[in-house]
Design a protein around this motif. Structure first.
Motif, PDB file in Angstrom:
ATOM      1  N   LEU A 126       2.913  11.573 -24.869  1.00  0.00           N
ATOM      2  CA  LEU A 126       1.599  11.032 -25.210  1.00  0.00           C
ATOM      3  C   LEU A 126       0.616  12.115 -25.638  1.00  0.00           C
ATOM      4  CD1 LEU A 126       1.331   8.468 -22.301  1.00  0.00           C
ATOM      5  CD2 LEU A 126       2.114   8.072 -24.617  1.00  0.00           C
TER       6      LEU A 126
ATOM      7  N   TYR B  84       3.372  13.020  -2.346  1.00  0.00           N
ATOM      8  CA  TYR B  84       3.364  11.960  -3.352  1.00  0.00           C
ATOM      9  C   TYR B  84       2.672  12.388  -4.634  1.00  0.00           C
ATOM     10  CZ  TYR B  84       5.442   8.669  -0.157  1.00  0.00           C
ATOM     11  OH  TYR B  84       6.327   8.037   0.657  1.00  0.00           O
ATOM     12  N   ASP B  85       1.703  13.281  -4.490  1.00  0.00           N
ATOM     13  CA  ASP B  85       1.040  13.792  -5.696  1.00  0.00           C
ATOM     14  C   ASP B  85       2.028  14.583  -6.536  1.00  0.00           C
ATOM     15  OD1 ASP B  85      -1.431  13.979  -7.165  1.00  0.00           O
ATOM     16  OD2 ASP B  85      -1.320  16.129  -6.755  1.00  0.00           O
TER      17      ASP B  85
ATOM     18  N   VAL C 187       0.472   4.699  -4.475  1.00  0.00           N
ATOM     19  CA  VAL C 187      -0.450   4.624  -3.344  1.00  0.00           C
ATOM     20  C   VAL C 187      -0.673   6.023  -2.762  1.00  0.00           C
ATOM     21  CG1 VAL C 187      -0.778   3.711  -1.024  1.00  0.00           C
ATOM     22  CG2 VAL C 187       0.200   2.258  -2.809  1.00  0.00           C
ATOM     23  N   GLY C 188       0.434   6.731  -2.501  1.00  0.00           N
ATOM     24  CA  GLY C 188       0.327   8.039  -1.861  1.00  0.00           C
ATOM     25  C   GLY C 188      -0.414   9.057  -2.707  1.00  0.00           C
ATOM     26  N   SER C 189      -0.144   9.043  -4.027  1.00  0.00           N
ATOM     27  CA  SER C 189      -0.774  10.047  -4.882  1.00  0.00           C
ATOM     28  C   SER C 189      -2.253   9.746  -5.114  1.00  0.00           C
ATOM     29  CB  SER C 189      -0.032  10.157  -6.219  1.00  0.00           C
ATOM     30  OG  SER C 189      -0.166   8.966  -6.947  1.00  0.00           O
TER      31      SER C 189
ATOM     32  N   TYR D  76      -0.177  12.990   1.178  1.00  0.00           N
ATOM     33  CA  TYR D  76      -0.749  13.022  -0.175  1.00  0.00           C
ATOM     34  C   TYR D  76      -0.067  14.051  -1.082  1.00  0.00           C
ATOM     35  CZ  TYR D  76      -3.891  14.473  -3.887  1.00  0.00           C
ATOM     36  OH  TYR D  76      -4.393  14.846  -5.099  1.00  0.00           O
TER      37      TYR D  76
ATOM     38  N   GLU E  48       2.323  14.966 -21.377  1.00  0.00           N
ATOM     39  CA  GLU E  48       2.285  13.764 -20.565  1.00  0.00           C
ATOM     40  C   GLU E  48       3.225  12.749 -21.199  1.00  0.00           C
ATOM     41  OE1 GLU E  48      -1.295  12.220 -18.318  1.00  0.00           O
ATOM     42  OE2 GLU E  48      -1.354  11.069 -20.156  1.00  0.00           O
ATOM     43  N   ILE E  49       4.053  12.146 -20.374  1.00  0.00           N
ATOM     44  CA  ILE E  49       4.970  11.122 -20.884  1.00  0.00           C
ATOM     45  C   ILE E  49       4.725   9.830 -20.118  1.00  0.00           C
ATOM     46  CG2 ILE E  49       6.790  12.677 -21.628  1.00  0.00           C
ATOM     47  CD1 ILE E  49       8.183  11.888 -18.919  1.00  0.00           C
ATOM     48  N   ASN E  50       5.063   8.722 -20.759  1.00  0.00           N
ATOM     49  CA  ASN E  50       4.951   7.454 -20.040  1.00  0.00           C
ATOM     50  C   ASN E  50       6.315   7.064 -19.484  1.00  0.00           C
ATOM     51  OD1 ASN E  50       6.436   6.393 -22.105  1.00  0.00           O
ATOM     52  ND2 ASN E  50       4.787   5.198 -22.995  1.00  0.00           N
ATOM     53  N   ALA E  51       6.368   5.890 -18.881  1.00  0.00           N
ATOM     54  CA  ALA E  51       7.587   5.487 -18.188  1.00  0.00           C
ATOM     55  C   ALA E  51       8.784   5.414 -19.130  1.00  0.00           C
ATOM     56  CB  ALA E  51       7.382   4.139 -17.497  1.00  0.00           C
ATOM     57  N   ARG E  52       8.517   5.207 -20.429  1.00  0.00           N
ATOM     58  CA  ARG E  52       9.628   5.111 -21.387  1.00  0.00           C
ATOM     59  C   ARG E  52       9.972   6.463 -22.011  1.00  0.00           C
ATOM     60  NH1 ARG E  52       6.672   1.499 -24.291  1.00  0.00           N
ATOM     61  NH2 ARG E  52       5.621   0.863 -22.403  1.00  0.00           N
TER      62      ARG E  52
ATOM     63  N   ASN F 298       6.726  12.638 -12.308  1.00  0.00           N
ATOM     64  CA  ASN F 298       6.947  11.425 -13.093  1.00  0.00           C
ATOM     65  C   ASN F 298       6.409  11.552 -14.506  1.00  0.00           C
ATOM     66  OD1 ASN F 298       8.365   9.455 -11.860  1.00  0.00           O
ATOM     67  ND2 ASN F 298       6.618   8.409 -10.974  1.00  0.00           N
ATOM     68  N   HIS F 299       5.190  12.031 -14.620  1.00  0.00           N
ATOM     69  CA  HIS F 299       4.522  11.885 -15.919  1.00  0.00           C
ATOM     70  C   HIS F 299       4.262  13.196 -16.647  1.00  0.00           C
ATOM     71  CE1 HIS F 299       0.280  13.050 -14.991  1.00  0.00           C
ATOM     72  NE2 HIS F 299       0.711  12.887 -13.773  1.00  0.00           N
TER      73      HIS F 299
ATOM     74  N   LEU G 192       5.288  14.102  -6.567  1.00  0.00           N
ATOM     75  CA  LEU G 192       6.199  13.126  -7.165  1.00  0.00           C
ATOM     76  C   LEU G 192       5.563  12.463  -8.378  1.00  0.00           C
ATOM     77  CD1 LEU G 192       7.678  11.394  -4.004  1.00  0.00           C
ATOM     78  CD2 LEU G 192       8.900  12.772  -5.680  1.00  0.00           C
ATOM     79  N   SER G 193       4.282  12.162  -8.255  1.00  0.00           N
ATOM     80  CA  SER G 193       3.583  11.515  -9.365  1.00  0.00           C
ATOM     81  C   SER G 193       3.533  12.440 -10.574  1.00  0.00           C
ATOM     82  CB  SER G 193       2.176  11.139  -8.905  1.00  0.00           C
ATOM     83  OG  SER G 193       1.335  10.963 -10.008  1.00  0.00           O
TER      84      SER G 193
ATOM     85  N   ILE H  57       4.665   5.943  -4.522  1.00  0.00           N
ATOM     86  CA  ILE H  57       4.136   7.138  -5.189  1.00  0.00           C
ATOM     87  C   ILE H  57       2.710   6.880  -5.659  1.00  0.00           C
ATOM     88  CG2 ILE H  57       4.358   8.634  -7.218  1.00  0.00           C
ATOM     89  CD1 ILE H  57       7.398   8.335  -6.995  1.00  0.00           C
TER      90      ILE H  57
ATOM     91  N   LEU I 223       0.440   4.931 -17.173  1.00  0.00           N
ATOM     92  CA  LEU I 223       1.615   5.335 -17.947  1.00  0.00           C
ATOM     93  C   LEU I 223       2.819   4.438 -17.648  1.00  0.00           C
ATOM     94  CD1 LEU I 223       1.126   9.173 -17.586  1.00  0.00           C
ATOM     95  CD2 LEU I 223       0.455   7.707 -19.473  1.00  0.00           C
ATOM     96  N   GLU I 224       2.533   3.348 -16.935  1.00  0.00           N
ATOM     97  CA  GLU I 224       3.515   2.267 -16.776  1.00  0.00           C
ATOM     98  C   GLU I 224       4.727   2.601 -15.920  1.00  0.00           C
ATOM     99  OE1 GLU I 224       4.293   0.552 -20.639  1.00  0.00           O
ATOM    100  OE2 GLU I 224       2.257   1.022 -21.249  1.00  0.00           O
ATOM    101  N   PHE I 225       4.566   3.572 -15.024  1.00  0.00           N
ATOM    102  CA  PHE I 225       5.671   3.827 -14.100  1.00  0.00           C
ATOM    103  C   PHE I 225       5.729   2.720 -13.041  1.00  0.00           C
ATOM    104  CE2 PHE I 225       4.808   7.984 -15.834  1.00  0.00           C
ATOM    105  CZ  PHE I 225       6.081   8.416 -16.134  1.00  0.00           C
TER     106      PHE I 225
ATOM    107  N   LEU J 123       0.335   7.482   4.131  1.00  0.00           N
ATOM    108  CA  LEU J 123       0.741   7.680   2.734  1.00  0.00           C
ATOM    109  C   LEU J 123      -0.309   8.475   1.968  1.00  0.00           C
ATOM    110  CD1 LEU J 123       2.200   4.238   1.535  1.00  0.00           C
ATOM    111  CD2 LEU J 123       3.443   6.335   1.983  1.00  0.00           C
ATOM    112  N   GLN J 124      -1.572   8.059   2.108  1.00  0.00           N
ATOM    113  CA  GLN J 124      -2.598   8.567   1.198  1.00  0.00           C
ATOM    114  C   GLN J 124      -3.251   9.859   1.683  1.00  0.00           C
ATOM    115  OE1 GLN J 124      -4.907   4.705   0.534  1.00  0.00           O
ATOM    116  NE2 GLN J 124      -4.407   5.419  -1.514  1.00  0.00           N
TER     117      GLN J 124
ATOM    118  N   GLY K 279      -4.385   9.560  -2.780  1.00  0.00           N
ATOM    119  CA  GLY K 279      -5.092  10.466  -1.883  1.00  0.00           C
ATOM    120  C   GLY K 279      -6.296   9.810  -1.224  1.00  0.00           C
TER     121      GLY K 279
ATOM    122  N   GLN L 238       0.286   6.667 -12.524  1.00  0.00           N
ATOM    123  CA  GLN L 238       1.390   5.760 -12.222  1.00  0.00           C
ATOM    124  C   GLN L 238       1.206   4.413 -12.919  1.00  0.00           C
ATOM    125  OE1 GLN L 238       3.949   7.664 -11.064  1.00  0.00           O
ATOM    126  NE2 GLN L 238       4.389   5.986  -9.666  1.00  0.00           N
TER     127      GLN L 238
END
Lengths: 358, 615
Positions: free
Chosen positions: B232, B50-51, A230-232, B47, B224-228, B57-58, B53-54, A228, A248-250, B42-43, A234, A245
């Motif tokens: 934020l 994955y964008d 790497v891909g995000s 893109y 915005e949230i972090n992995a935990r 995530n947050h 998904l990212s 994620i 925010l420590e993912f 990937l990039q 772009g 990523q």
């Protein structure tokens, strides 16, 4: 020219690009560690130390280098044994030994020591055909440290060291009959290893590579989050310190195994291409040194180091994009950690030393 | 020779080495190209995927609950409000060990056993909520203590929220209803998108009926949230739109007065302004303080058991025989069908007997009333007169006529769960009881007993129709509600205003006036203050029929739960009614002794103390 050679600066371009990438590595580390300047300073200190070591080795004559090789091998082997007894425990594996407050992973050094020792041994006589006896001794040189590293246990590093050794033997001109028999042996031993030797967590790591989504919160998490990141990134990247990523420590293991993911997220495909071009300059300089190497030992050593350097880069990046299992291979010159830095700078020191004679 | 051999060998190995190096470098280059293709895939190609998904995530979407609309009485006095308070919430998705968190909180601020017990009950019952409240209404010190240990436990949090408060407590309980924790049943009917983060929903009363209006429109926040999972910063925010305020027709002063009169009884009383259908006061006793219920989430079962079904809104759900309060309408039916001449006098003895049966239908007055005309029959509530009238009319005519007064169907008041009562007929009895209708059934329907059942609200509505001489104005609680007259209601109104002679309306209204104002009226002695020209009708409904001939026990000896229900309907002033009332008090005795005096006090209180302030 002479004064340059005195300080080991035998190839200015190589030195320049090694330093460009390493110093940029510190900048990247600042981002990967959530702007922890203390870690960056520590890494900078180690970097300076390794730089000095590189120049010291570079100022040695390659013949002297050849002479001290067996001693280096013996000392490192002793350190490895010490690690097993007095090693530092992390996540159930004893891989670290502590020197003056700096922890040190001896197994990393063997990525360089093994090719060096093999080259020393194989170039001992002028008669260069590799016979069974030589092959046998070569494998003893490889497996002596490997046994201890497997015992730590560290499967990833063991595999890399074995590969490094095989590269040197291959370059030394091993006959194709031997090669085929070795391959055959490998095909027989691997399934047995899987059954009797691999620990469950190691099996899981390999299995999650095949389908990371089977365990998205466990072992697969690393690979998914890295892809994620790497891909995000772009084409142009999210910008320095803006990678969500990583910031925010993912992304796990951001400083070490997955430093490339941090880079790819923040600098995009464009940055990745530039980074690879920088590495390419170093590779070309190393090939240049290798092609000009005057004797068998130098040729073998520089050829092995060049190949291993490329191999490590490819392995690490393949790991981060989900093409290889997460085996704990660092990205040369960029990953956090003194041991891998030391081994890679020792390698470049050896290259500089070999270049003296050219 | 040897030297040349070595040289040859050297050249040979050098070439071999270069070959081997070439093989390796070529292989690695191919791998490198493969890797670059992978990175490009990937990039650049994937893109967008994955964008997304990212971002998932947050970035977290959080719905913000709107402030619930405030409920006022007709004069702007606050009946339902929101107060902010702090609660300990435990997020079930984030928490690792619920038991450990509860233990830690207990250690820090101390929890009662009941709180802990209720918490675990709530987890089971409300598992569809993300977070469950462990303790609410925290003091500042408690908030500080919990905040200081929060970092140690994932999922433990202190949250500020708005809690519904009802300053008039039980006095407004049955009108307002209450808001409560959204339970699994509510999930079926509510708009899940709108209630994503909401904890409460209107459960009953006006709070339920006007839920949509009171709830408002939720806002949202992207954080915005972090992995935990820590939040934020806010990325963007759209503020919620507060719910609309609601102005009721209730006059809280009158409501308080009515409550003070009825609170020691079990029963109900409703006051309506007949001119516009506005409900001025509505009591169902007993009632509970819904605030308590909210704070504890679960009903304090013991408290409820002590009272006689306090959650039951008798005003719209209580089904009672209307008793003699129905006599004016039956009389009007008789007048309409010309079954009776208002001036004809009939002999009414102690009982009535059907020609085919020996059963005696007794009058409440043991000796009978002697010669009575229609007016006297209403004023003195002569049963025998109405036995005869009902028998002459027959159940079909009675039933049809009762329906013109909206008995047997919902009044259409803006409250949920209203009952429709029963206007019986032959078909009804066959279906529900399984027997054929008998003439005896008709006879007792004439005095509002038997299968005929009405809610207090229906009685009040019917009374307002009498007060309006046939105009139907549907009762309502929302002051701003405009009720369009349905076709069905228009038809009834047409019949009642056009088909019924105005003189007939006057006859029964005059009779009702005399019930209160003539010294032989059943409510005469019960009403001290006669200044306001009250017209009314008492009713006494037997819960337990003293065996017609043999039981010689006096009323006082009958156990409490078998005592008569006391009923009363009334309106005032007679010629230009501004208030109608219907009151039912369970198991106390006669209508003249309980419901009548209370009702007339309420009417007088309204006309003398309250009305002046309105308009």
């Amino acid at each position: 020219m002479i004064s340059k050679k005195l300080f080991g600066i035998t190839d200015f371009t190589l030195l320049l690009f090694v330093m460009i990438i390493s110093v940029f590595g510190l900048v990247l580390l600042y981002s990967a560690t959530n702007q922890d300047i203390d870690i960056v300073i520590r890494q900078g200190t180690k970097l300076s130390f390794c730089f000095v070591i590189m120049l010291l080795i570079g100022s040695l004559d390659s013949n002297k280098l050849r002479l001290i090789t067996p001693y280096l091998y013996t000392i490192c082997l002793l350190l490895l044994v010490m690690t097993l007894f007095w090693g530092h425990d992390t996540k159930g594996a004893k891989r670290w030994i502590v020197f003056f407050g700096f922890s040190f992973q001896v197994s990393e050094i063997f990525k360089i020591i093994i090719p060096l020792t093999l080259a020393w041994f194989l170039s001992y006589s002028d008669y260069n055909e590799i016979d069974l006896k030589k092959l046998f001794v070569s494998f003893i040189i490889i497996f002596l440290p490997l046994v201890f590293i497997l015992k730590q246990p560290d499967l990833g590093t063991s595999a890399i060291i074995l590969t490094c050794g095989l590269i040197t033997i291959f370059l030394a001109g091993i006959g194709y009959i031997y090669m085929c028999s070795l391959l055959g042996l490998f095909l027989i031993v691997t399934p047995l290893m899987w059954k009797f030797f691999l620990l469950p967590y190691q099996k899981v790591r390999i299995l999650t590579l095949i389908d990371p989504n089977t365990d998205p919160l466990g072992s697969g998490y690393h690979i998914i989050q890295s892809k994620i990141a790497v891909g995000s990134g772009g084409f142009f990247g999210k910008g320095f310190l803006n990678g969500t990523q990583s910031q925010l420590e993912f992304l796990p293991e951001r400083g070490t195994d997955f430093i490339f993911s941090v880079f790819a997220e923040e600098f995009g495909f464009l940055g990745v291409v530039i980074l690879l071009l920088l590495y390419l300059v170093i590779v070309i300089r190393c090939l240049h040194i290798t092609s000009r190497a005057k004797n068998y030992f130098s040729r073998l050593v520089s050829g092995s180091i060049t190949t291993i350097f490329i191999l490590l880069i490819i392995t690490n990046i393949s790991m981060t994009v989900g093409l290889l299992p997460v085996v704990g291979v660092t990205l040369p010159l960029l990953s956090l950690g003194g041991s891998s830095l030391l081994s890679i700078f020792m390698a470049f020191g050896i290259m500089l030393s070999i270049n003296r004679r050219n | 020779m040897g030297k040349s051999f070595i040289d040859f060998n050297k050249v040979n190995t050098e070439r071999l080495f270069k070959n081997r190096l070439l093989i390796l470098i070529t292989t690695l280059s191919l791998l490198a190209i493969l890797l670059i293709i992978r990175l490009y895939y990937l990039q650049v190609i994937s893109y967008v995927q994955y964008d997304t998904l990212s971002a998932a995530n947050h970035i977290k979407y959080i719905q913000t609950t709107p402030r619930r609309g405030i409920i006022y009485d007709r004069n702007g006095k606050v009946l339902a409000d929101n107060s902010s308070l702090y609660s300990i919430e435990i997020n079930l998705e984030e928490v690792r060990s619920i038991r450990n968190v509860v233990k830690a909180v207990d250690l820090e601020i101390g929890l009662t056993n009941l709180e802990i017990k209720n918490f675990y009950k709530k987890i089971k019952k409300y598992s569809h909520h993300n977070s469950i409240i462990l303790k609410t209404n925290l003091t500042e010190i408690e908030v500080a203590k919990i905040l200081s240990i929060r970092y140690k436990f994932d999922g433990l949090d202190v949250k500020g929220s708005l809690l519904r408060q009802y300053p008039y407590k039980e006095i407004t309980h049955h009108i307002l209803g209450y808001v409560g924790y959204i339970d699994k049943k509510d999930l079926f009917s509510l708009d899940k998108k709108k209630y994503e983060n909401a904890k409460y929903i209107g459960k009953n009363g006006v709070e339920k009926y006007y839920e949509n209006q009171l709830y408002g429109t939720p806002g949202y926040k992207h954080v915005e949230i972090n992995a935990r999972g820590r939040q934020l910063r806010d990325i963007d925010e759209k503020f919620p739109v507060a719910g609309e305020d609601l102005y009721l027709t209730i006059d809280i002063e009158l409501q308080e007065f009515m409550f003070s009169k009825l609170s020691k009884y079990v029963g109900s009383s409703i006051a309506i302004n007949p001119k516009n259908g506005e409900v001025l006061g509505m009591i169902s006793a007993p009632a509970i303080d819904p605030n308590n219920r909210l704070w504890k989430y679960d009903i304090d079962e013991d408290q409820i058991k002590k009272l006689k079904s306090p959650m039951f809104n008798r005003a719209i759900n209580g089904l009672y025989s209307p008793g003699s309060t129905i006599k004016p309408i039956v009389a009007l039916d008789g007048l309409y069908h010309k079954t009776i001449n208002p001036l004809d006098e009939v002999y009414a003895g102690p009982f009535f007997q059907l020609p085919t049966s020996s059963r005696r239908f007794r009058d409440w007055k043991p000796k009978g009333h002697g010669l009575v005309d229609l007016e006297k029959a209403i004023v003195q509530s002569c049963d025998v007169y109405f036995y005869m009238l009902a028998n002459n009319l027959g159940i079909e005519k009675i039933g049809k006529f009762l329906k013109y007064f909206s008995f047997g169907e919902k009044t259409g008041i803006d409250m949920p769960f209203e009952s429709s009562g029963v206007v019986p007929s032959n078909e009804w009895k066959l279906e529900h009881i399984g027997h054929k209708w008998t003439d005896g059934d008709t006879v007792i329907t004439g005095i509002g007993q038997g299968y005929f059942l009405s809610t207090p609200l229906q009685l009040a509505y019917a009374t307002s129709i009498i007060a309006n001489k046939g105009k139907l104005i549907v009762p309502k609680l929302n002051k701003n509600l405009e009720i369009k007259k349905e076709k069905k209601i228009k038809e009834k109104e047409n019949f009642l205003t056009n088909e019924i002679n105005i003189e007939d309306w006057d006859i029964i209204r005059e009779a009702m006036f005399k019930v209160v104002n003539q010294n032989n009226g059943t409510a005469y002695w019960a009403t001290k203050n006669k200044k306001n020209n009250i017209a009314g009708k008492t009713g006494t409904v037997q819960v337990y029929s003293l065996s017609q001939d043999t039981d010689t026990r006096e009323e006082e000896d009958v156990p409490k739960h078998l005592k008569d229900h006391s009923l009363y309907i009334g309106f005032a002033p007679k010629d230009n009614p501004e208030i109608v009332i219907a009151t039912v008090i369970e198991n106390v005795g006669s209508g003249s002794a309980f419901a009548a005096p209370i009702s007339n006090q309420i009417i007088n209180y309204y006309l003398e103390k309250v009305r002046g302030k309105i308009d």
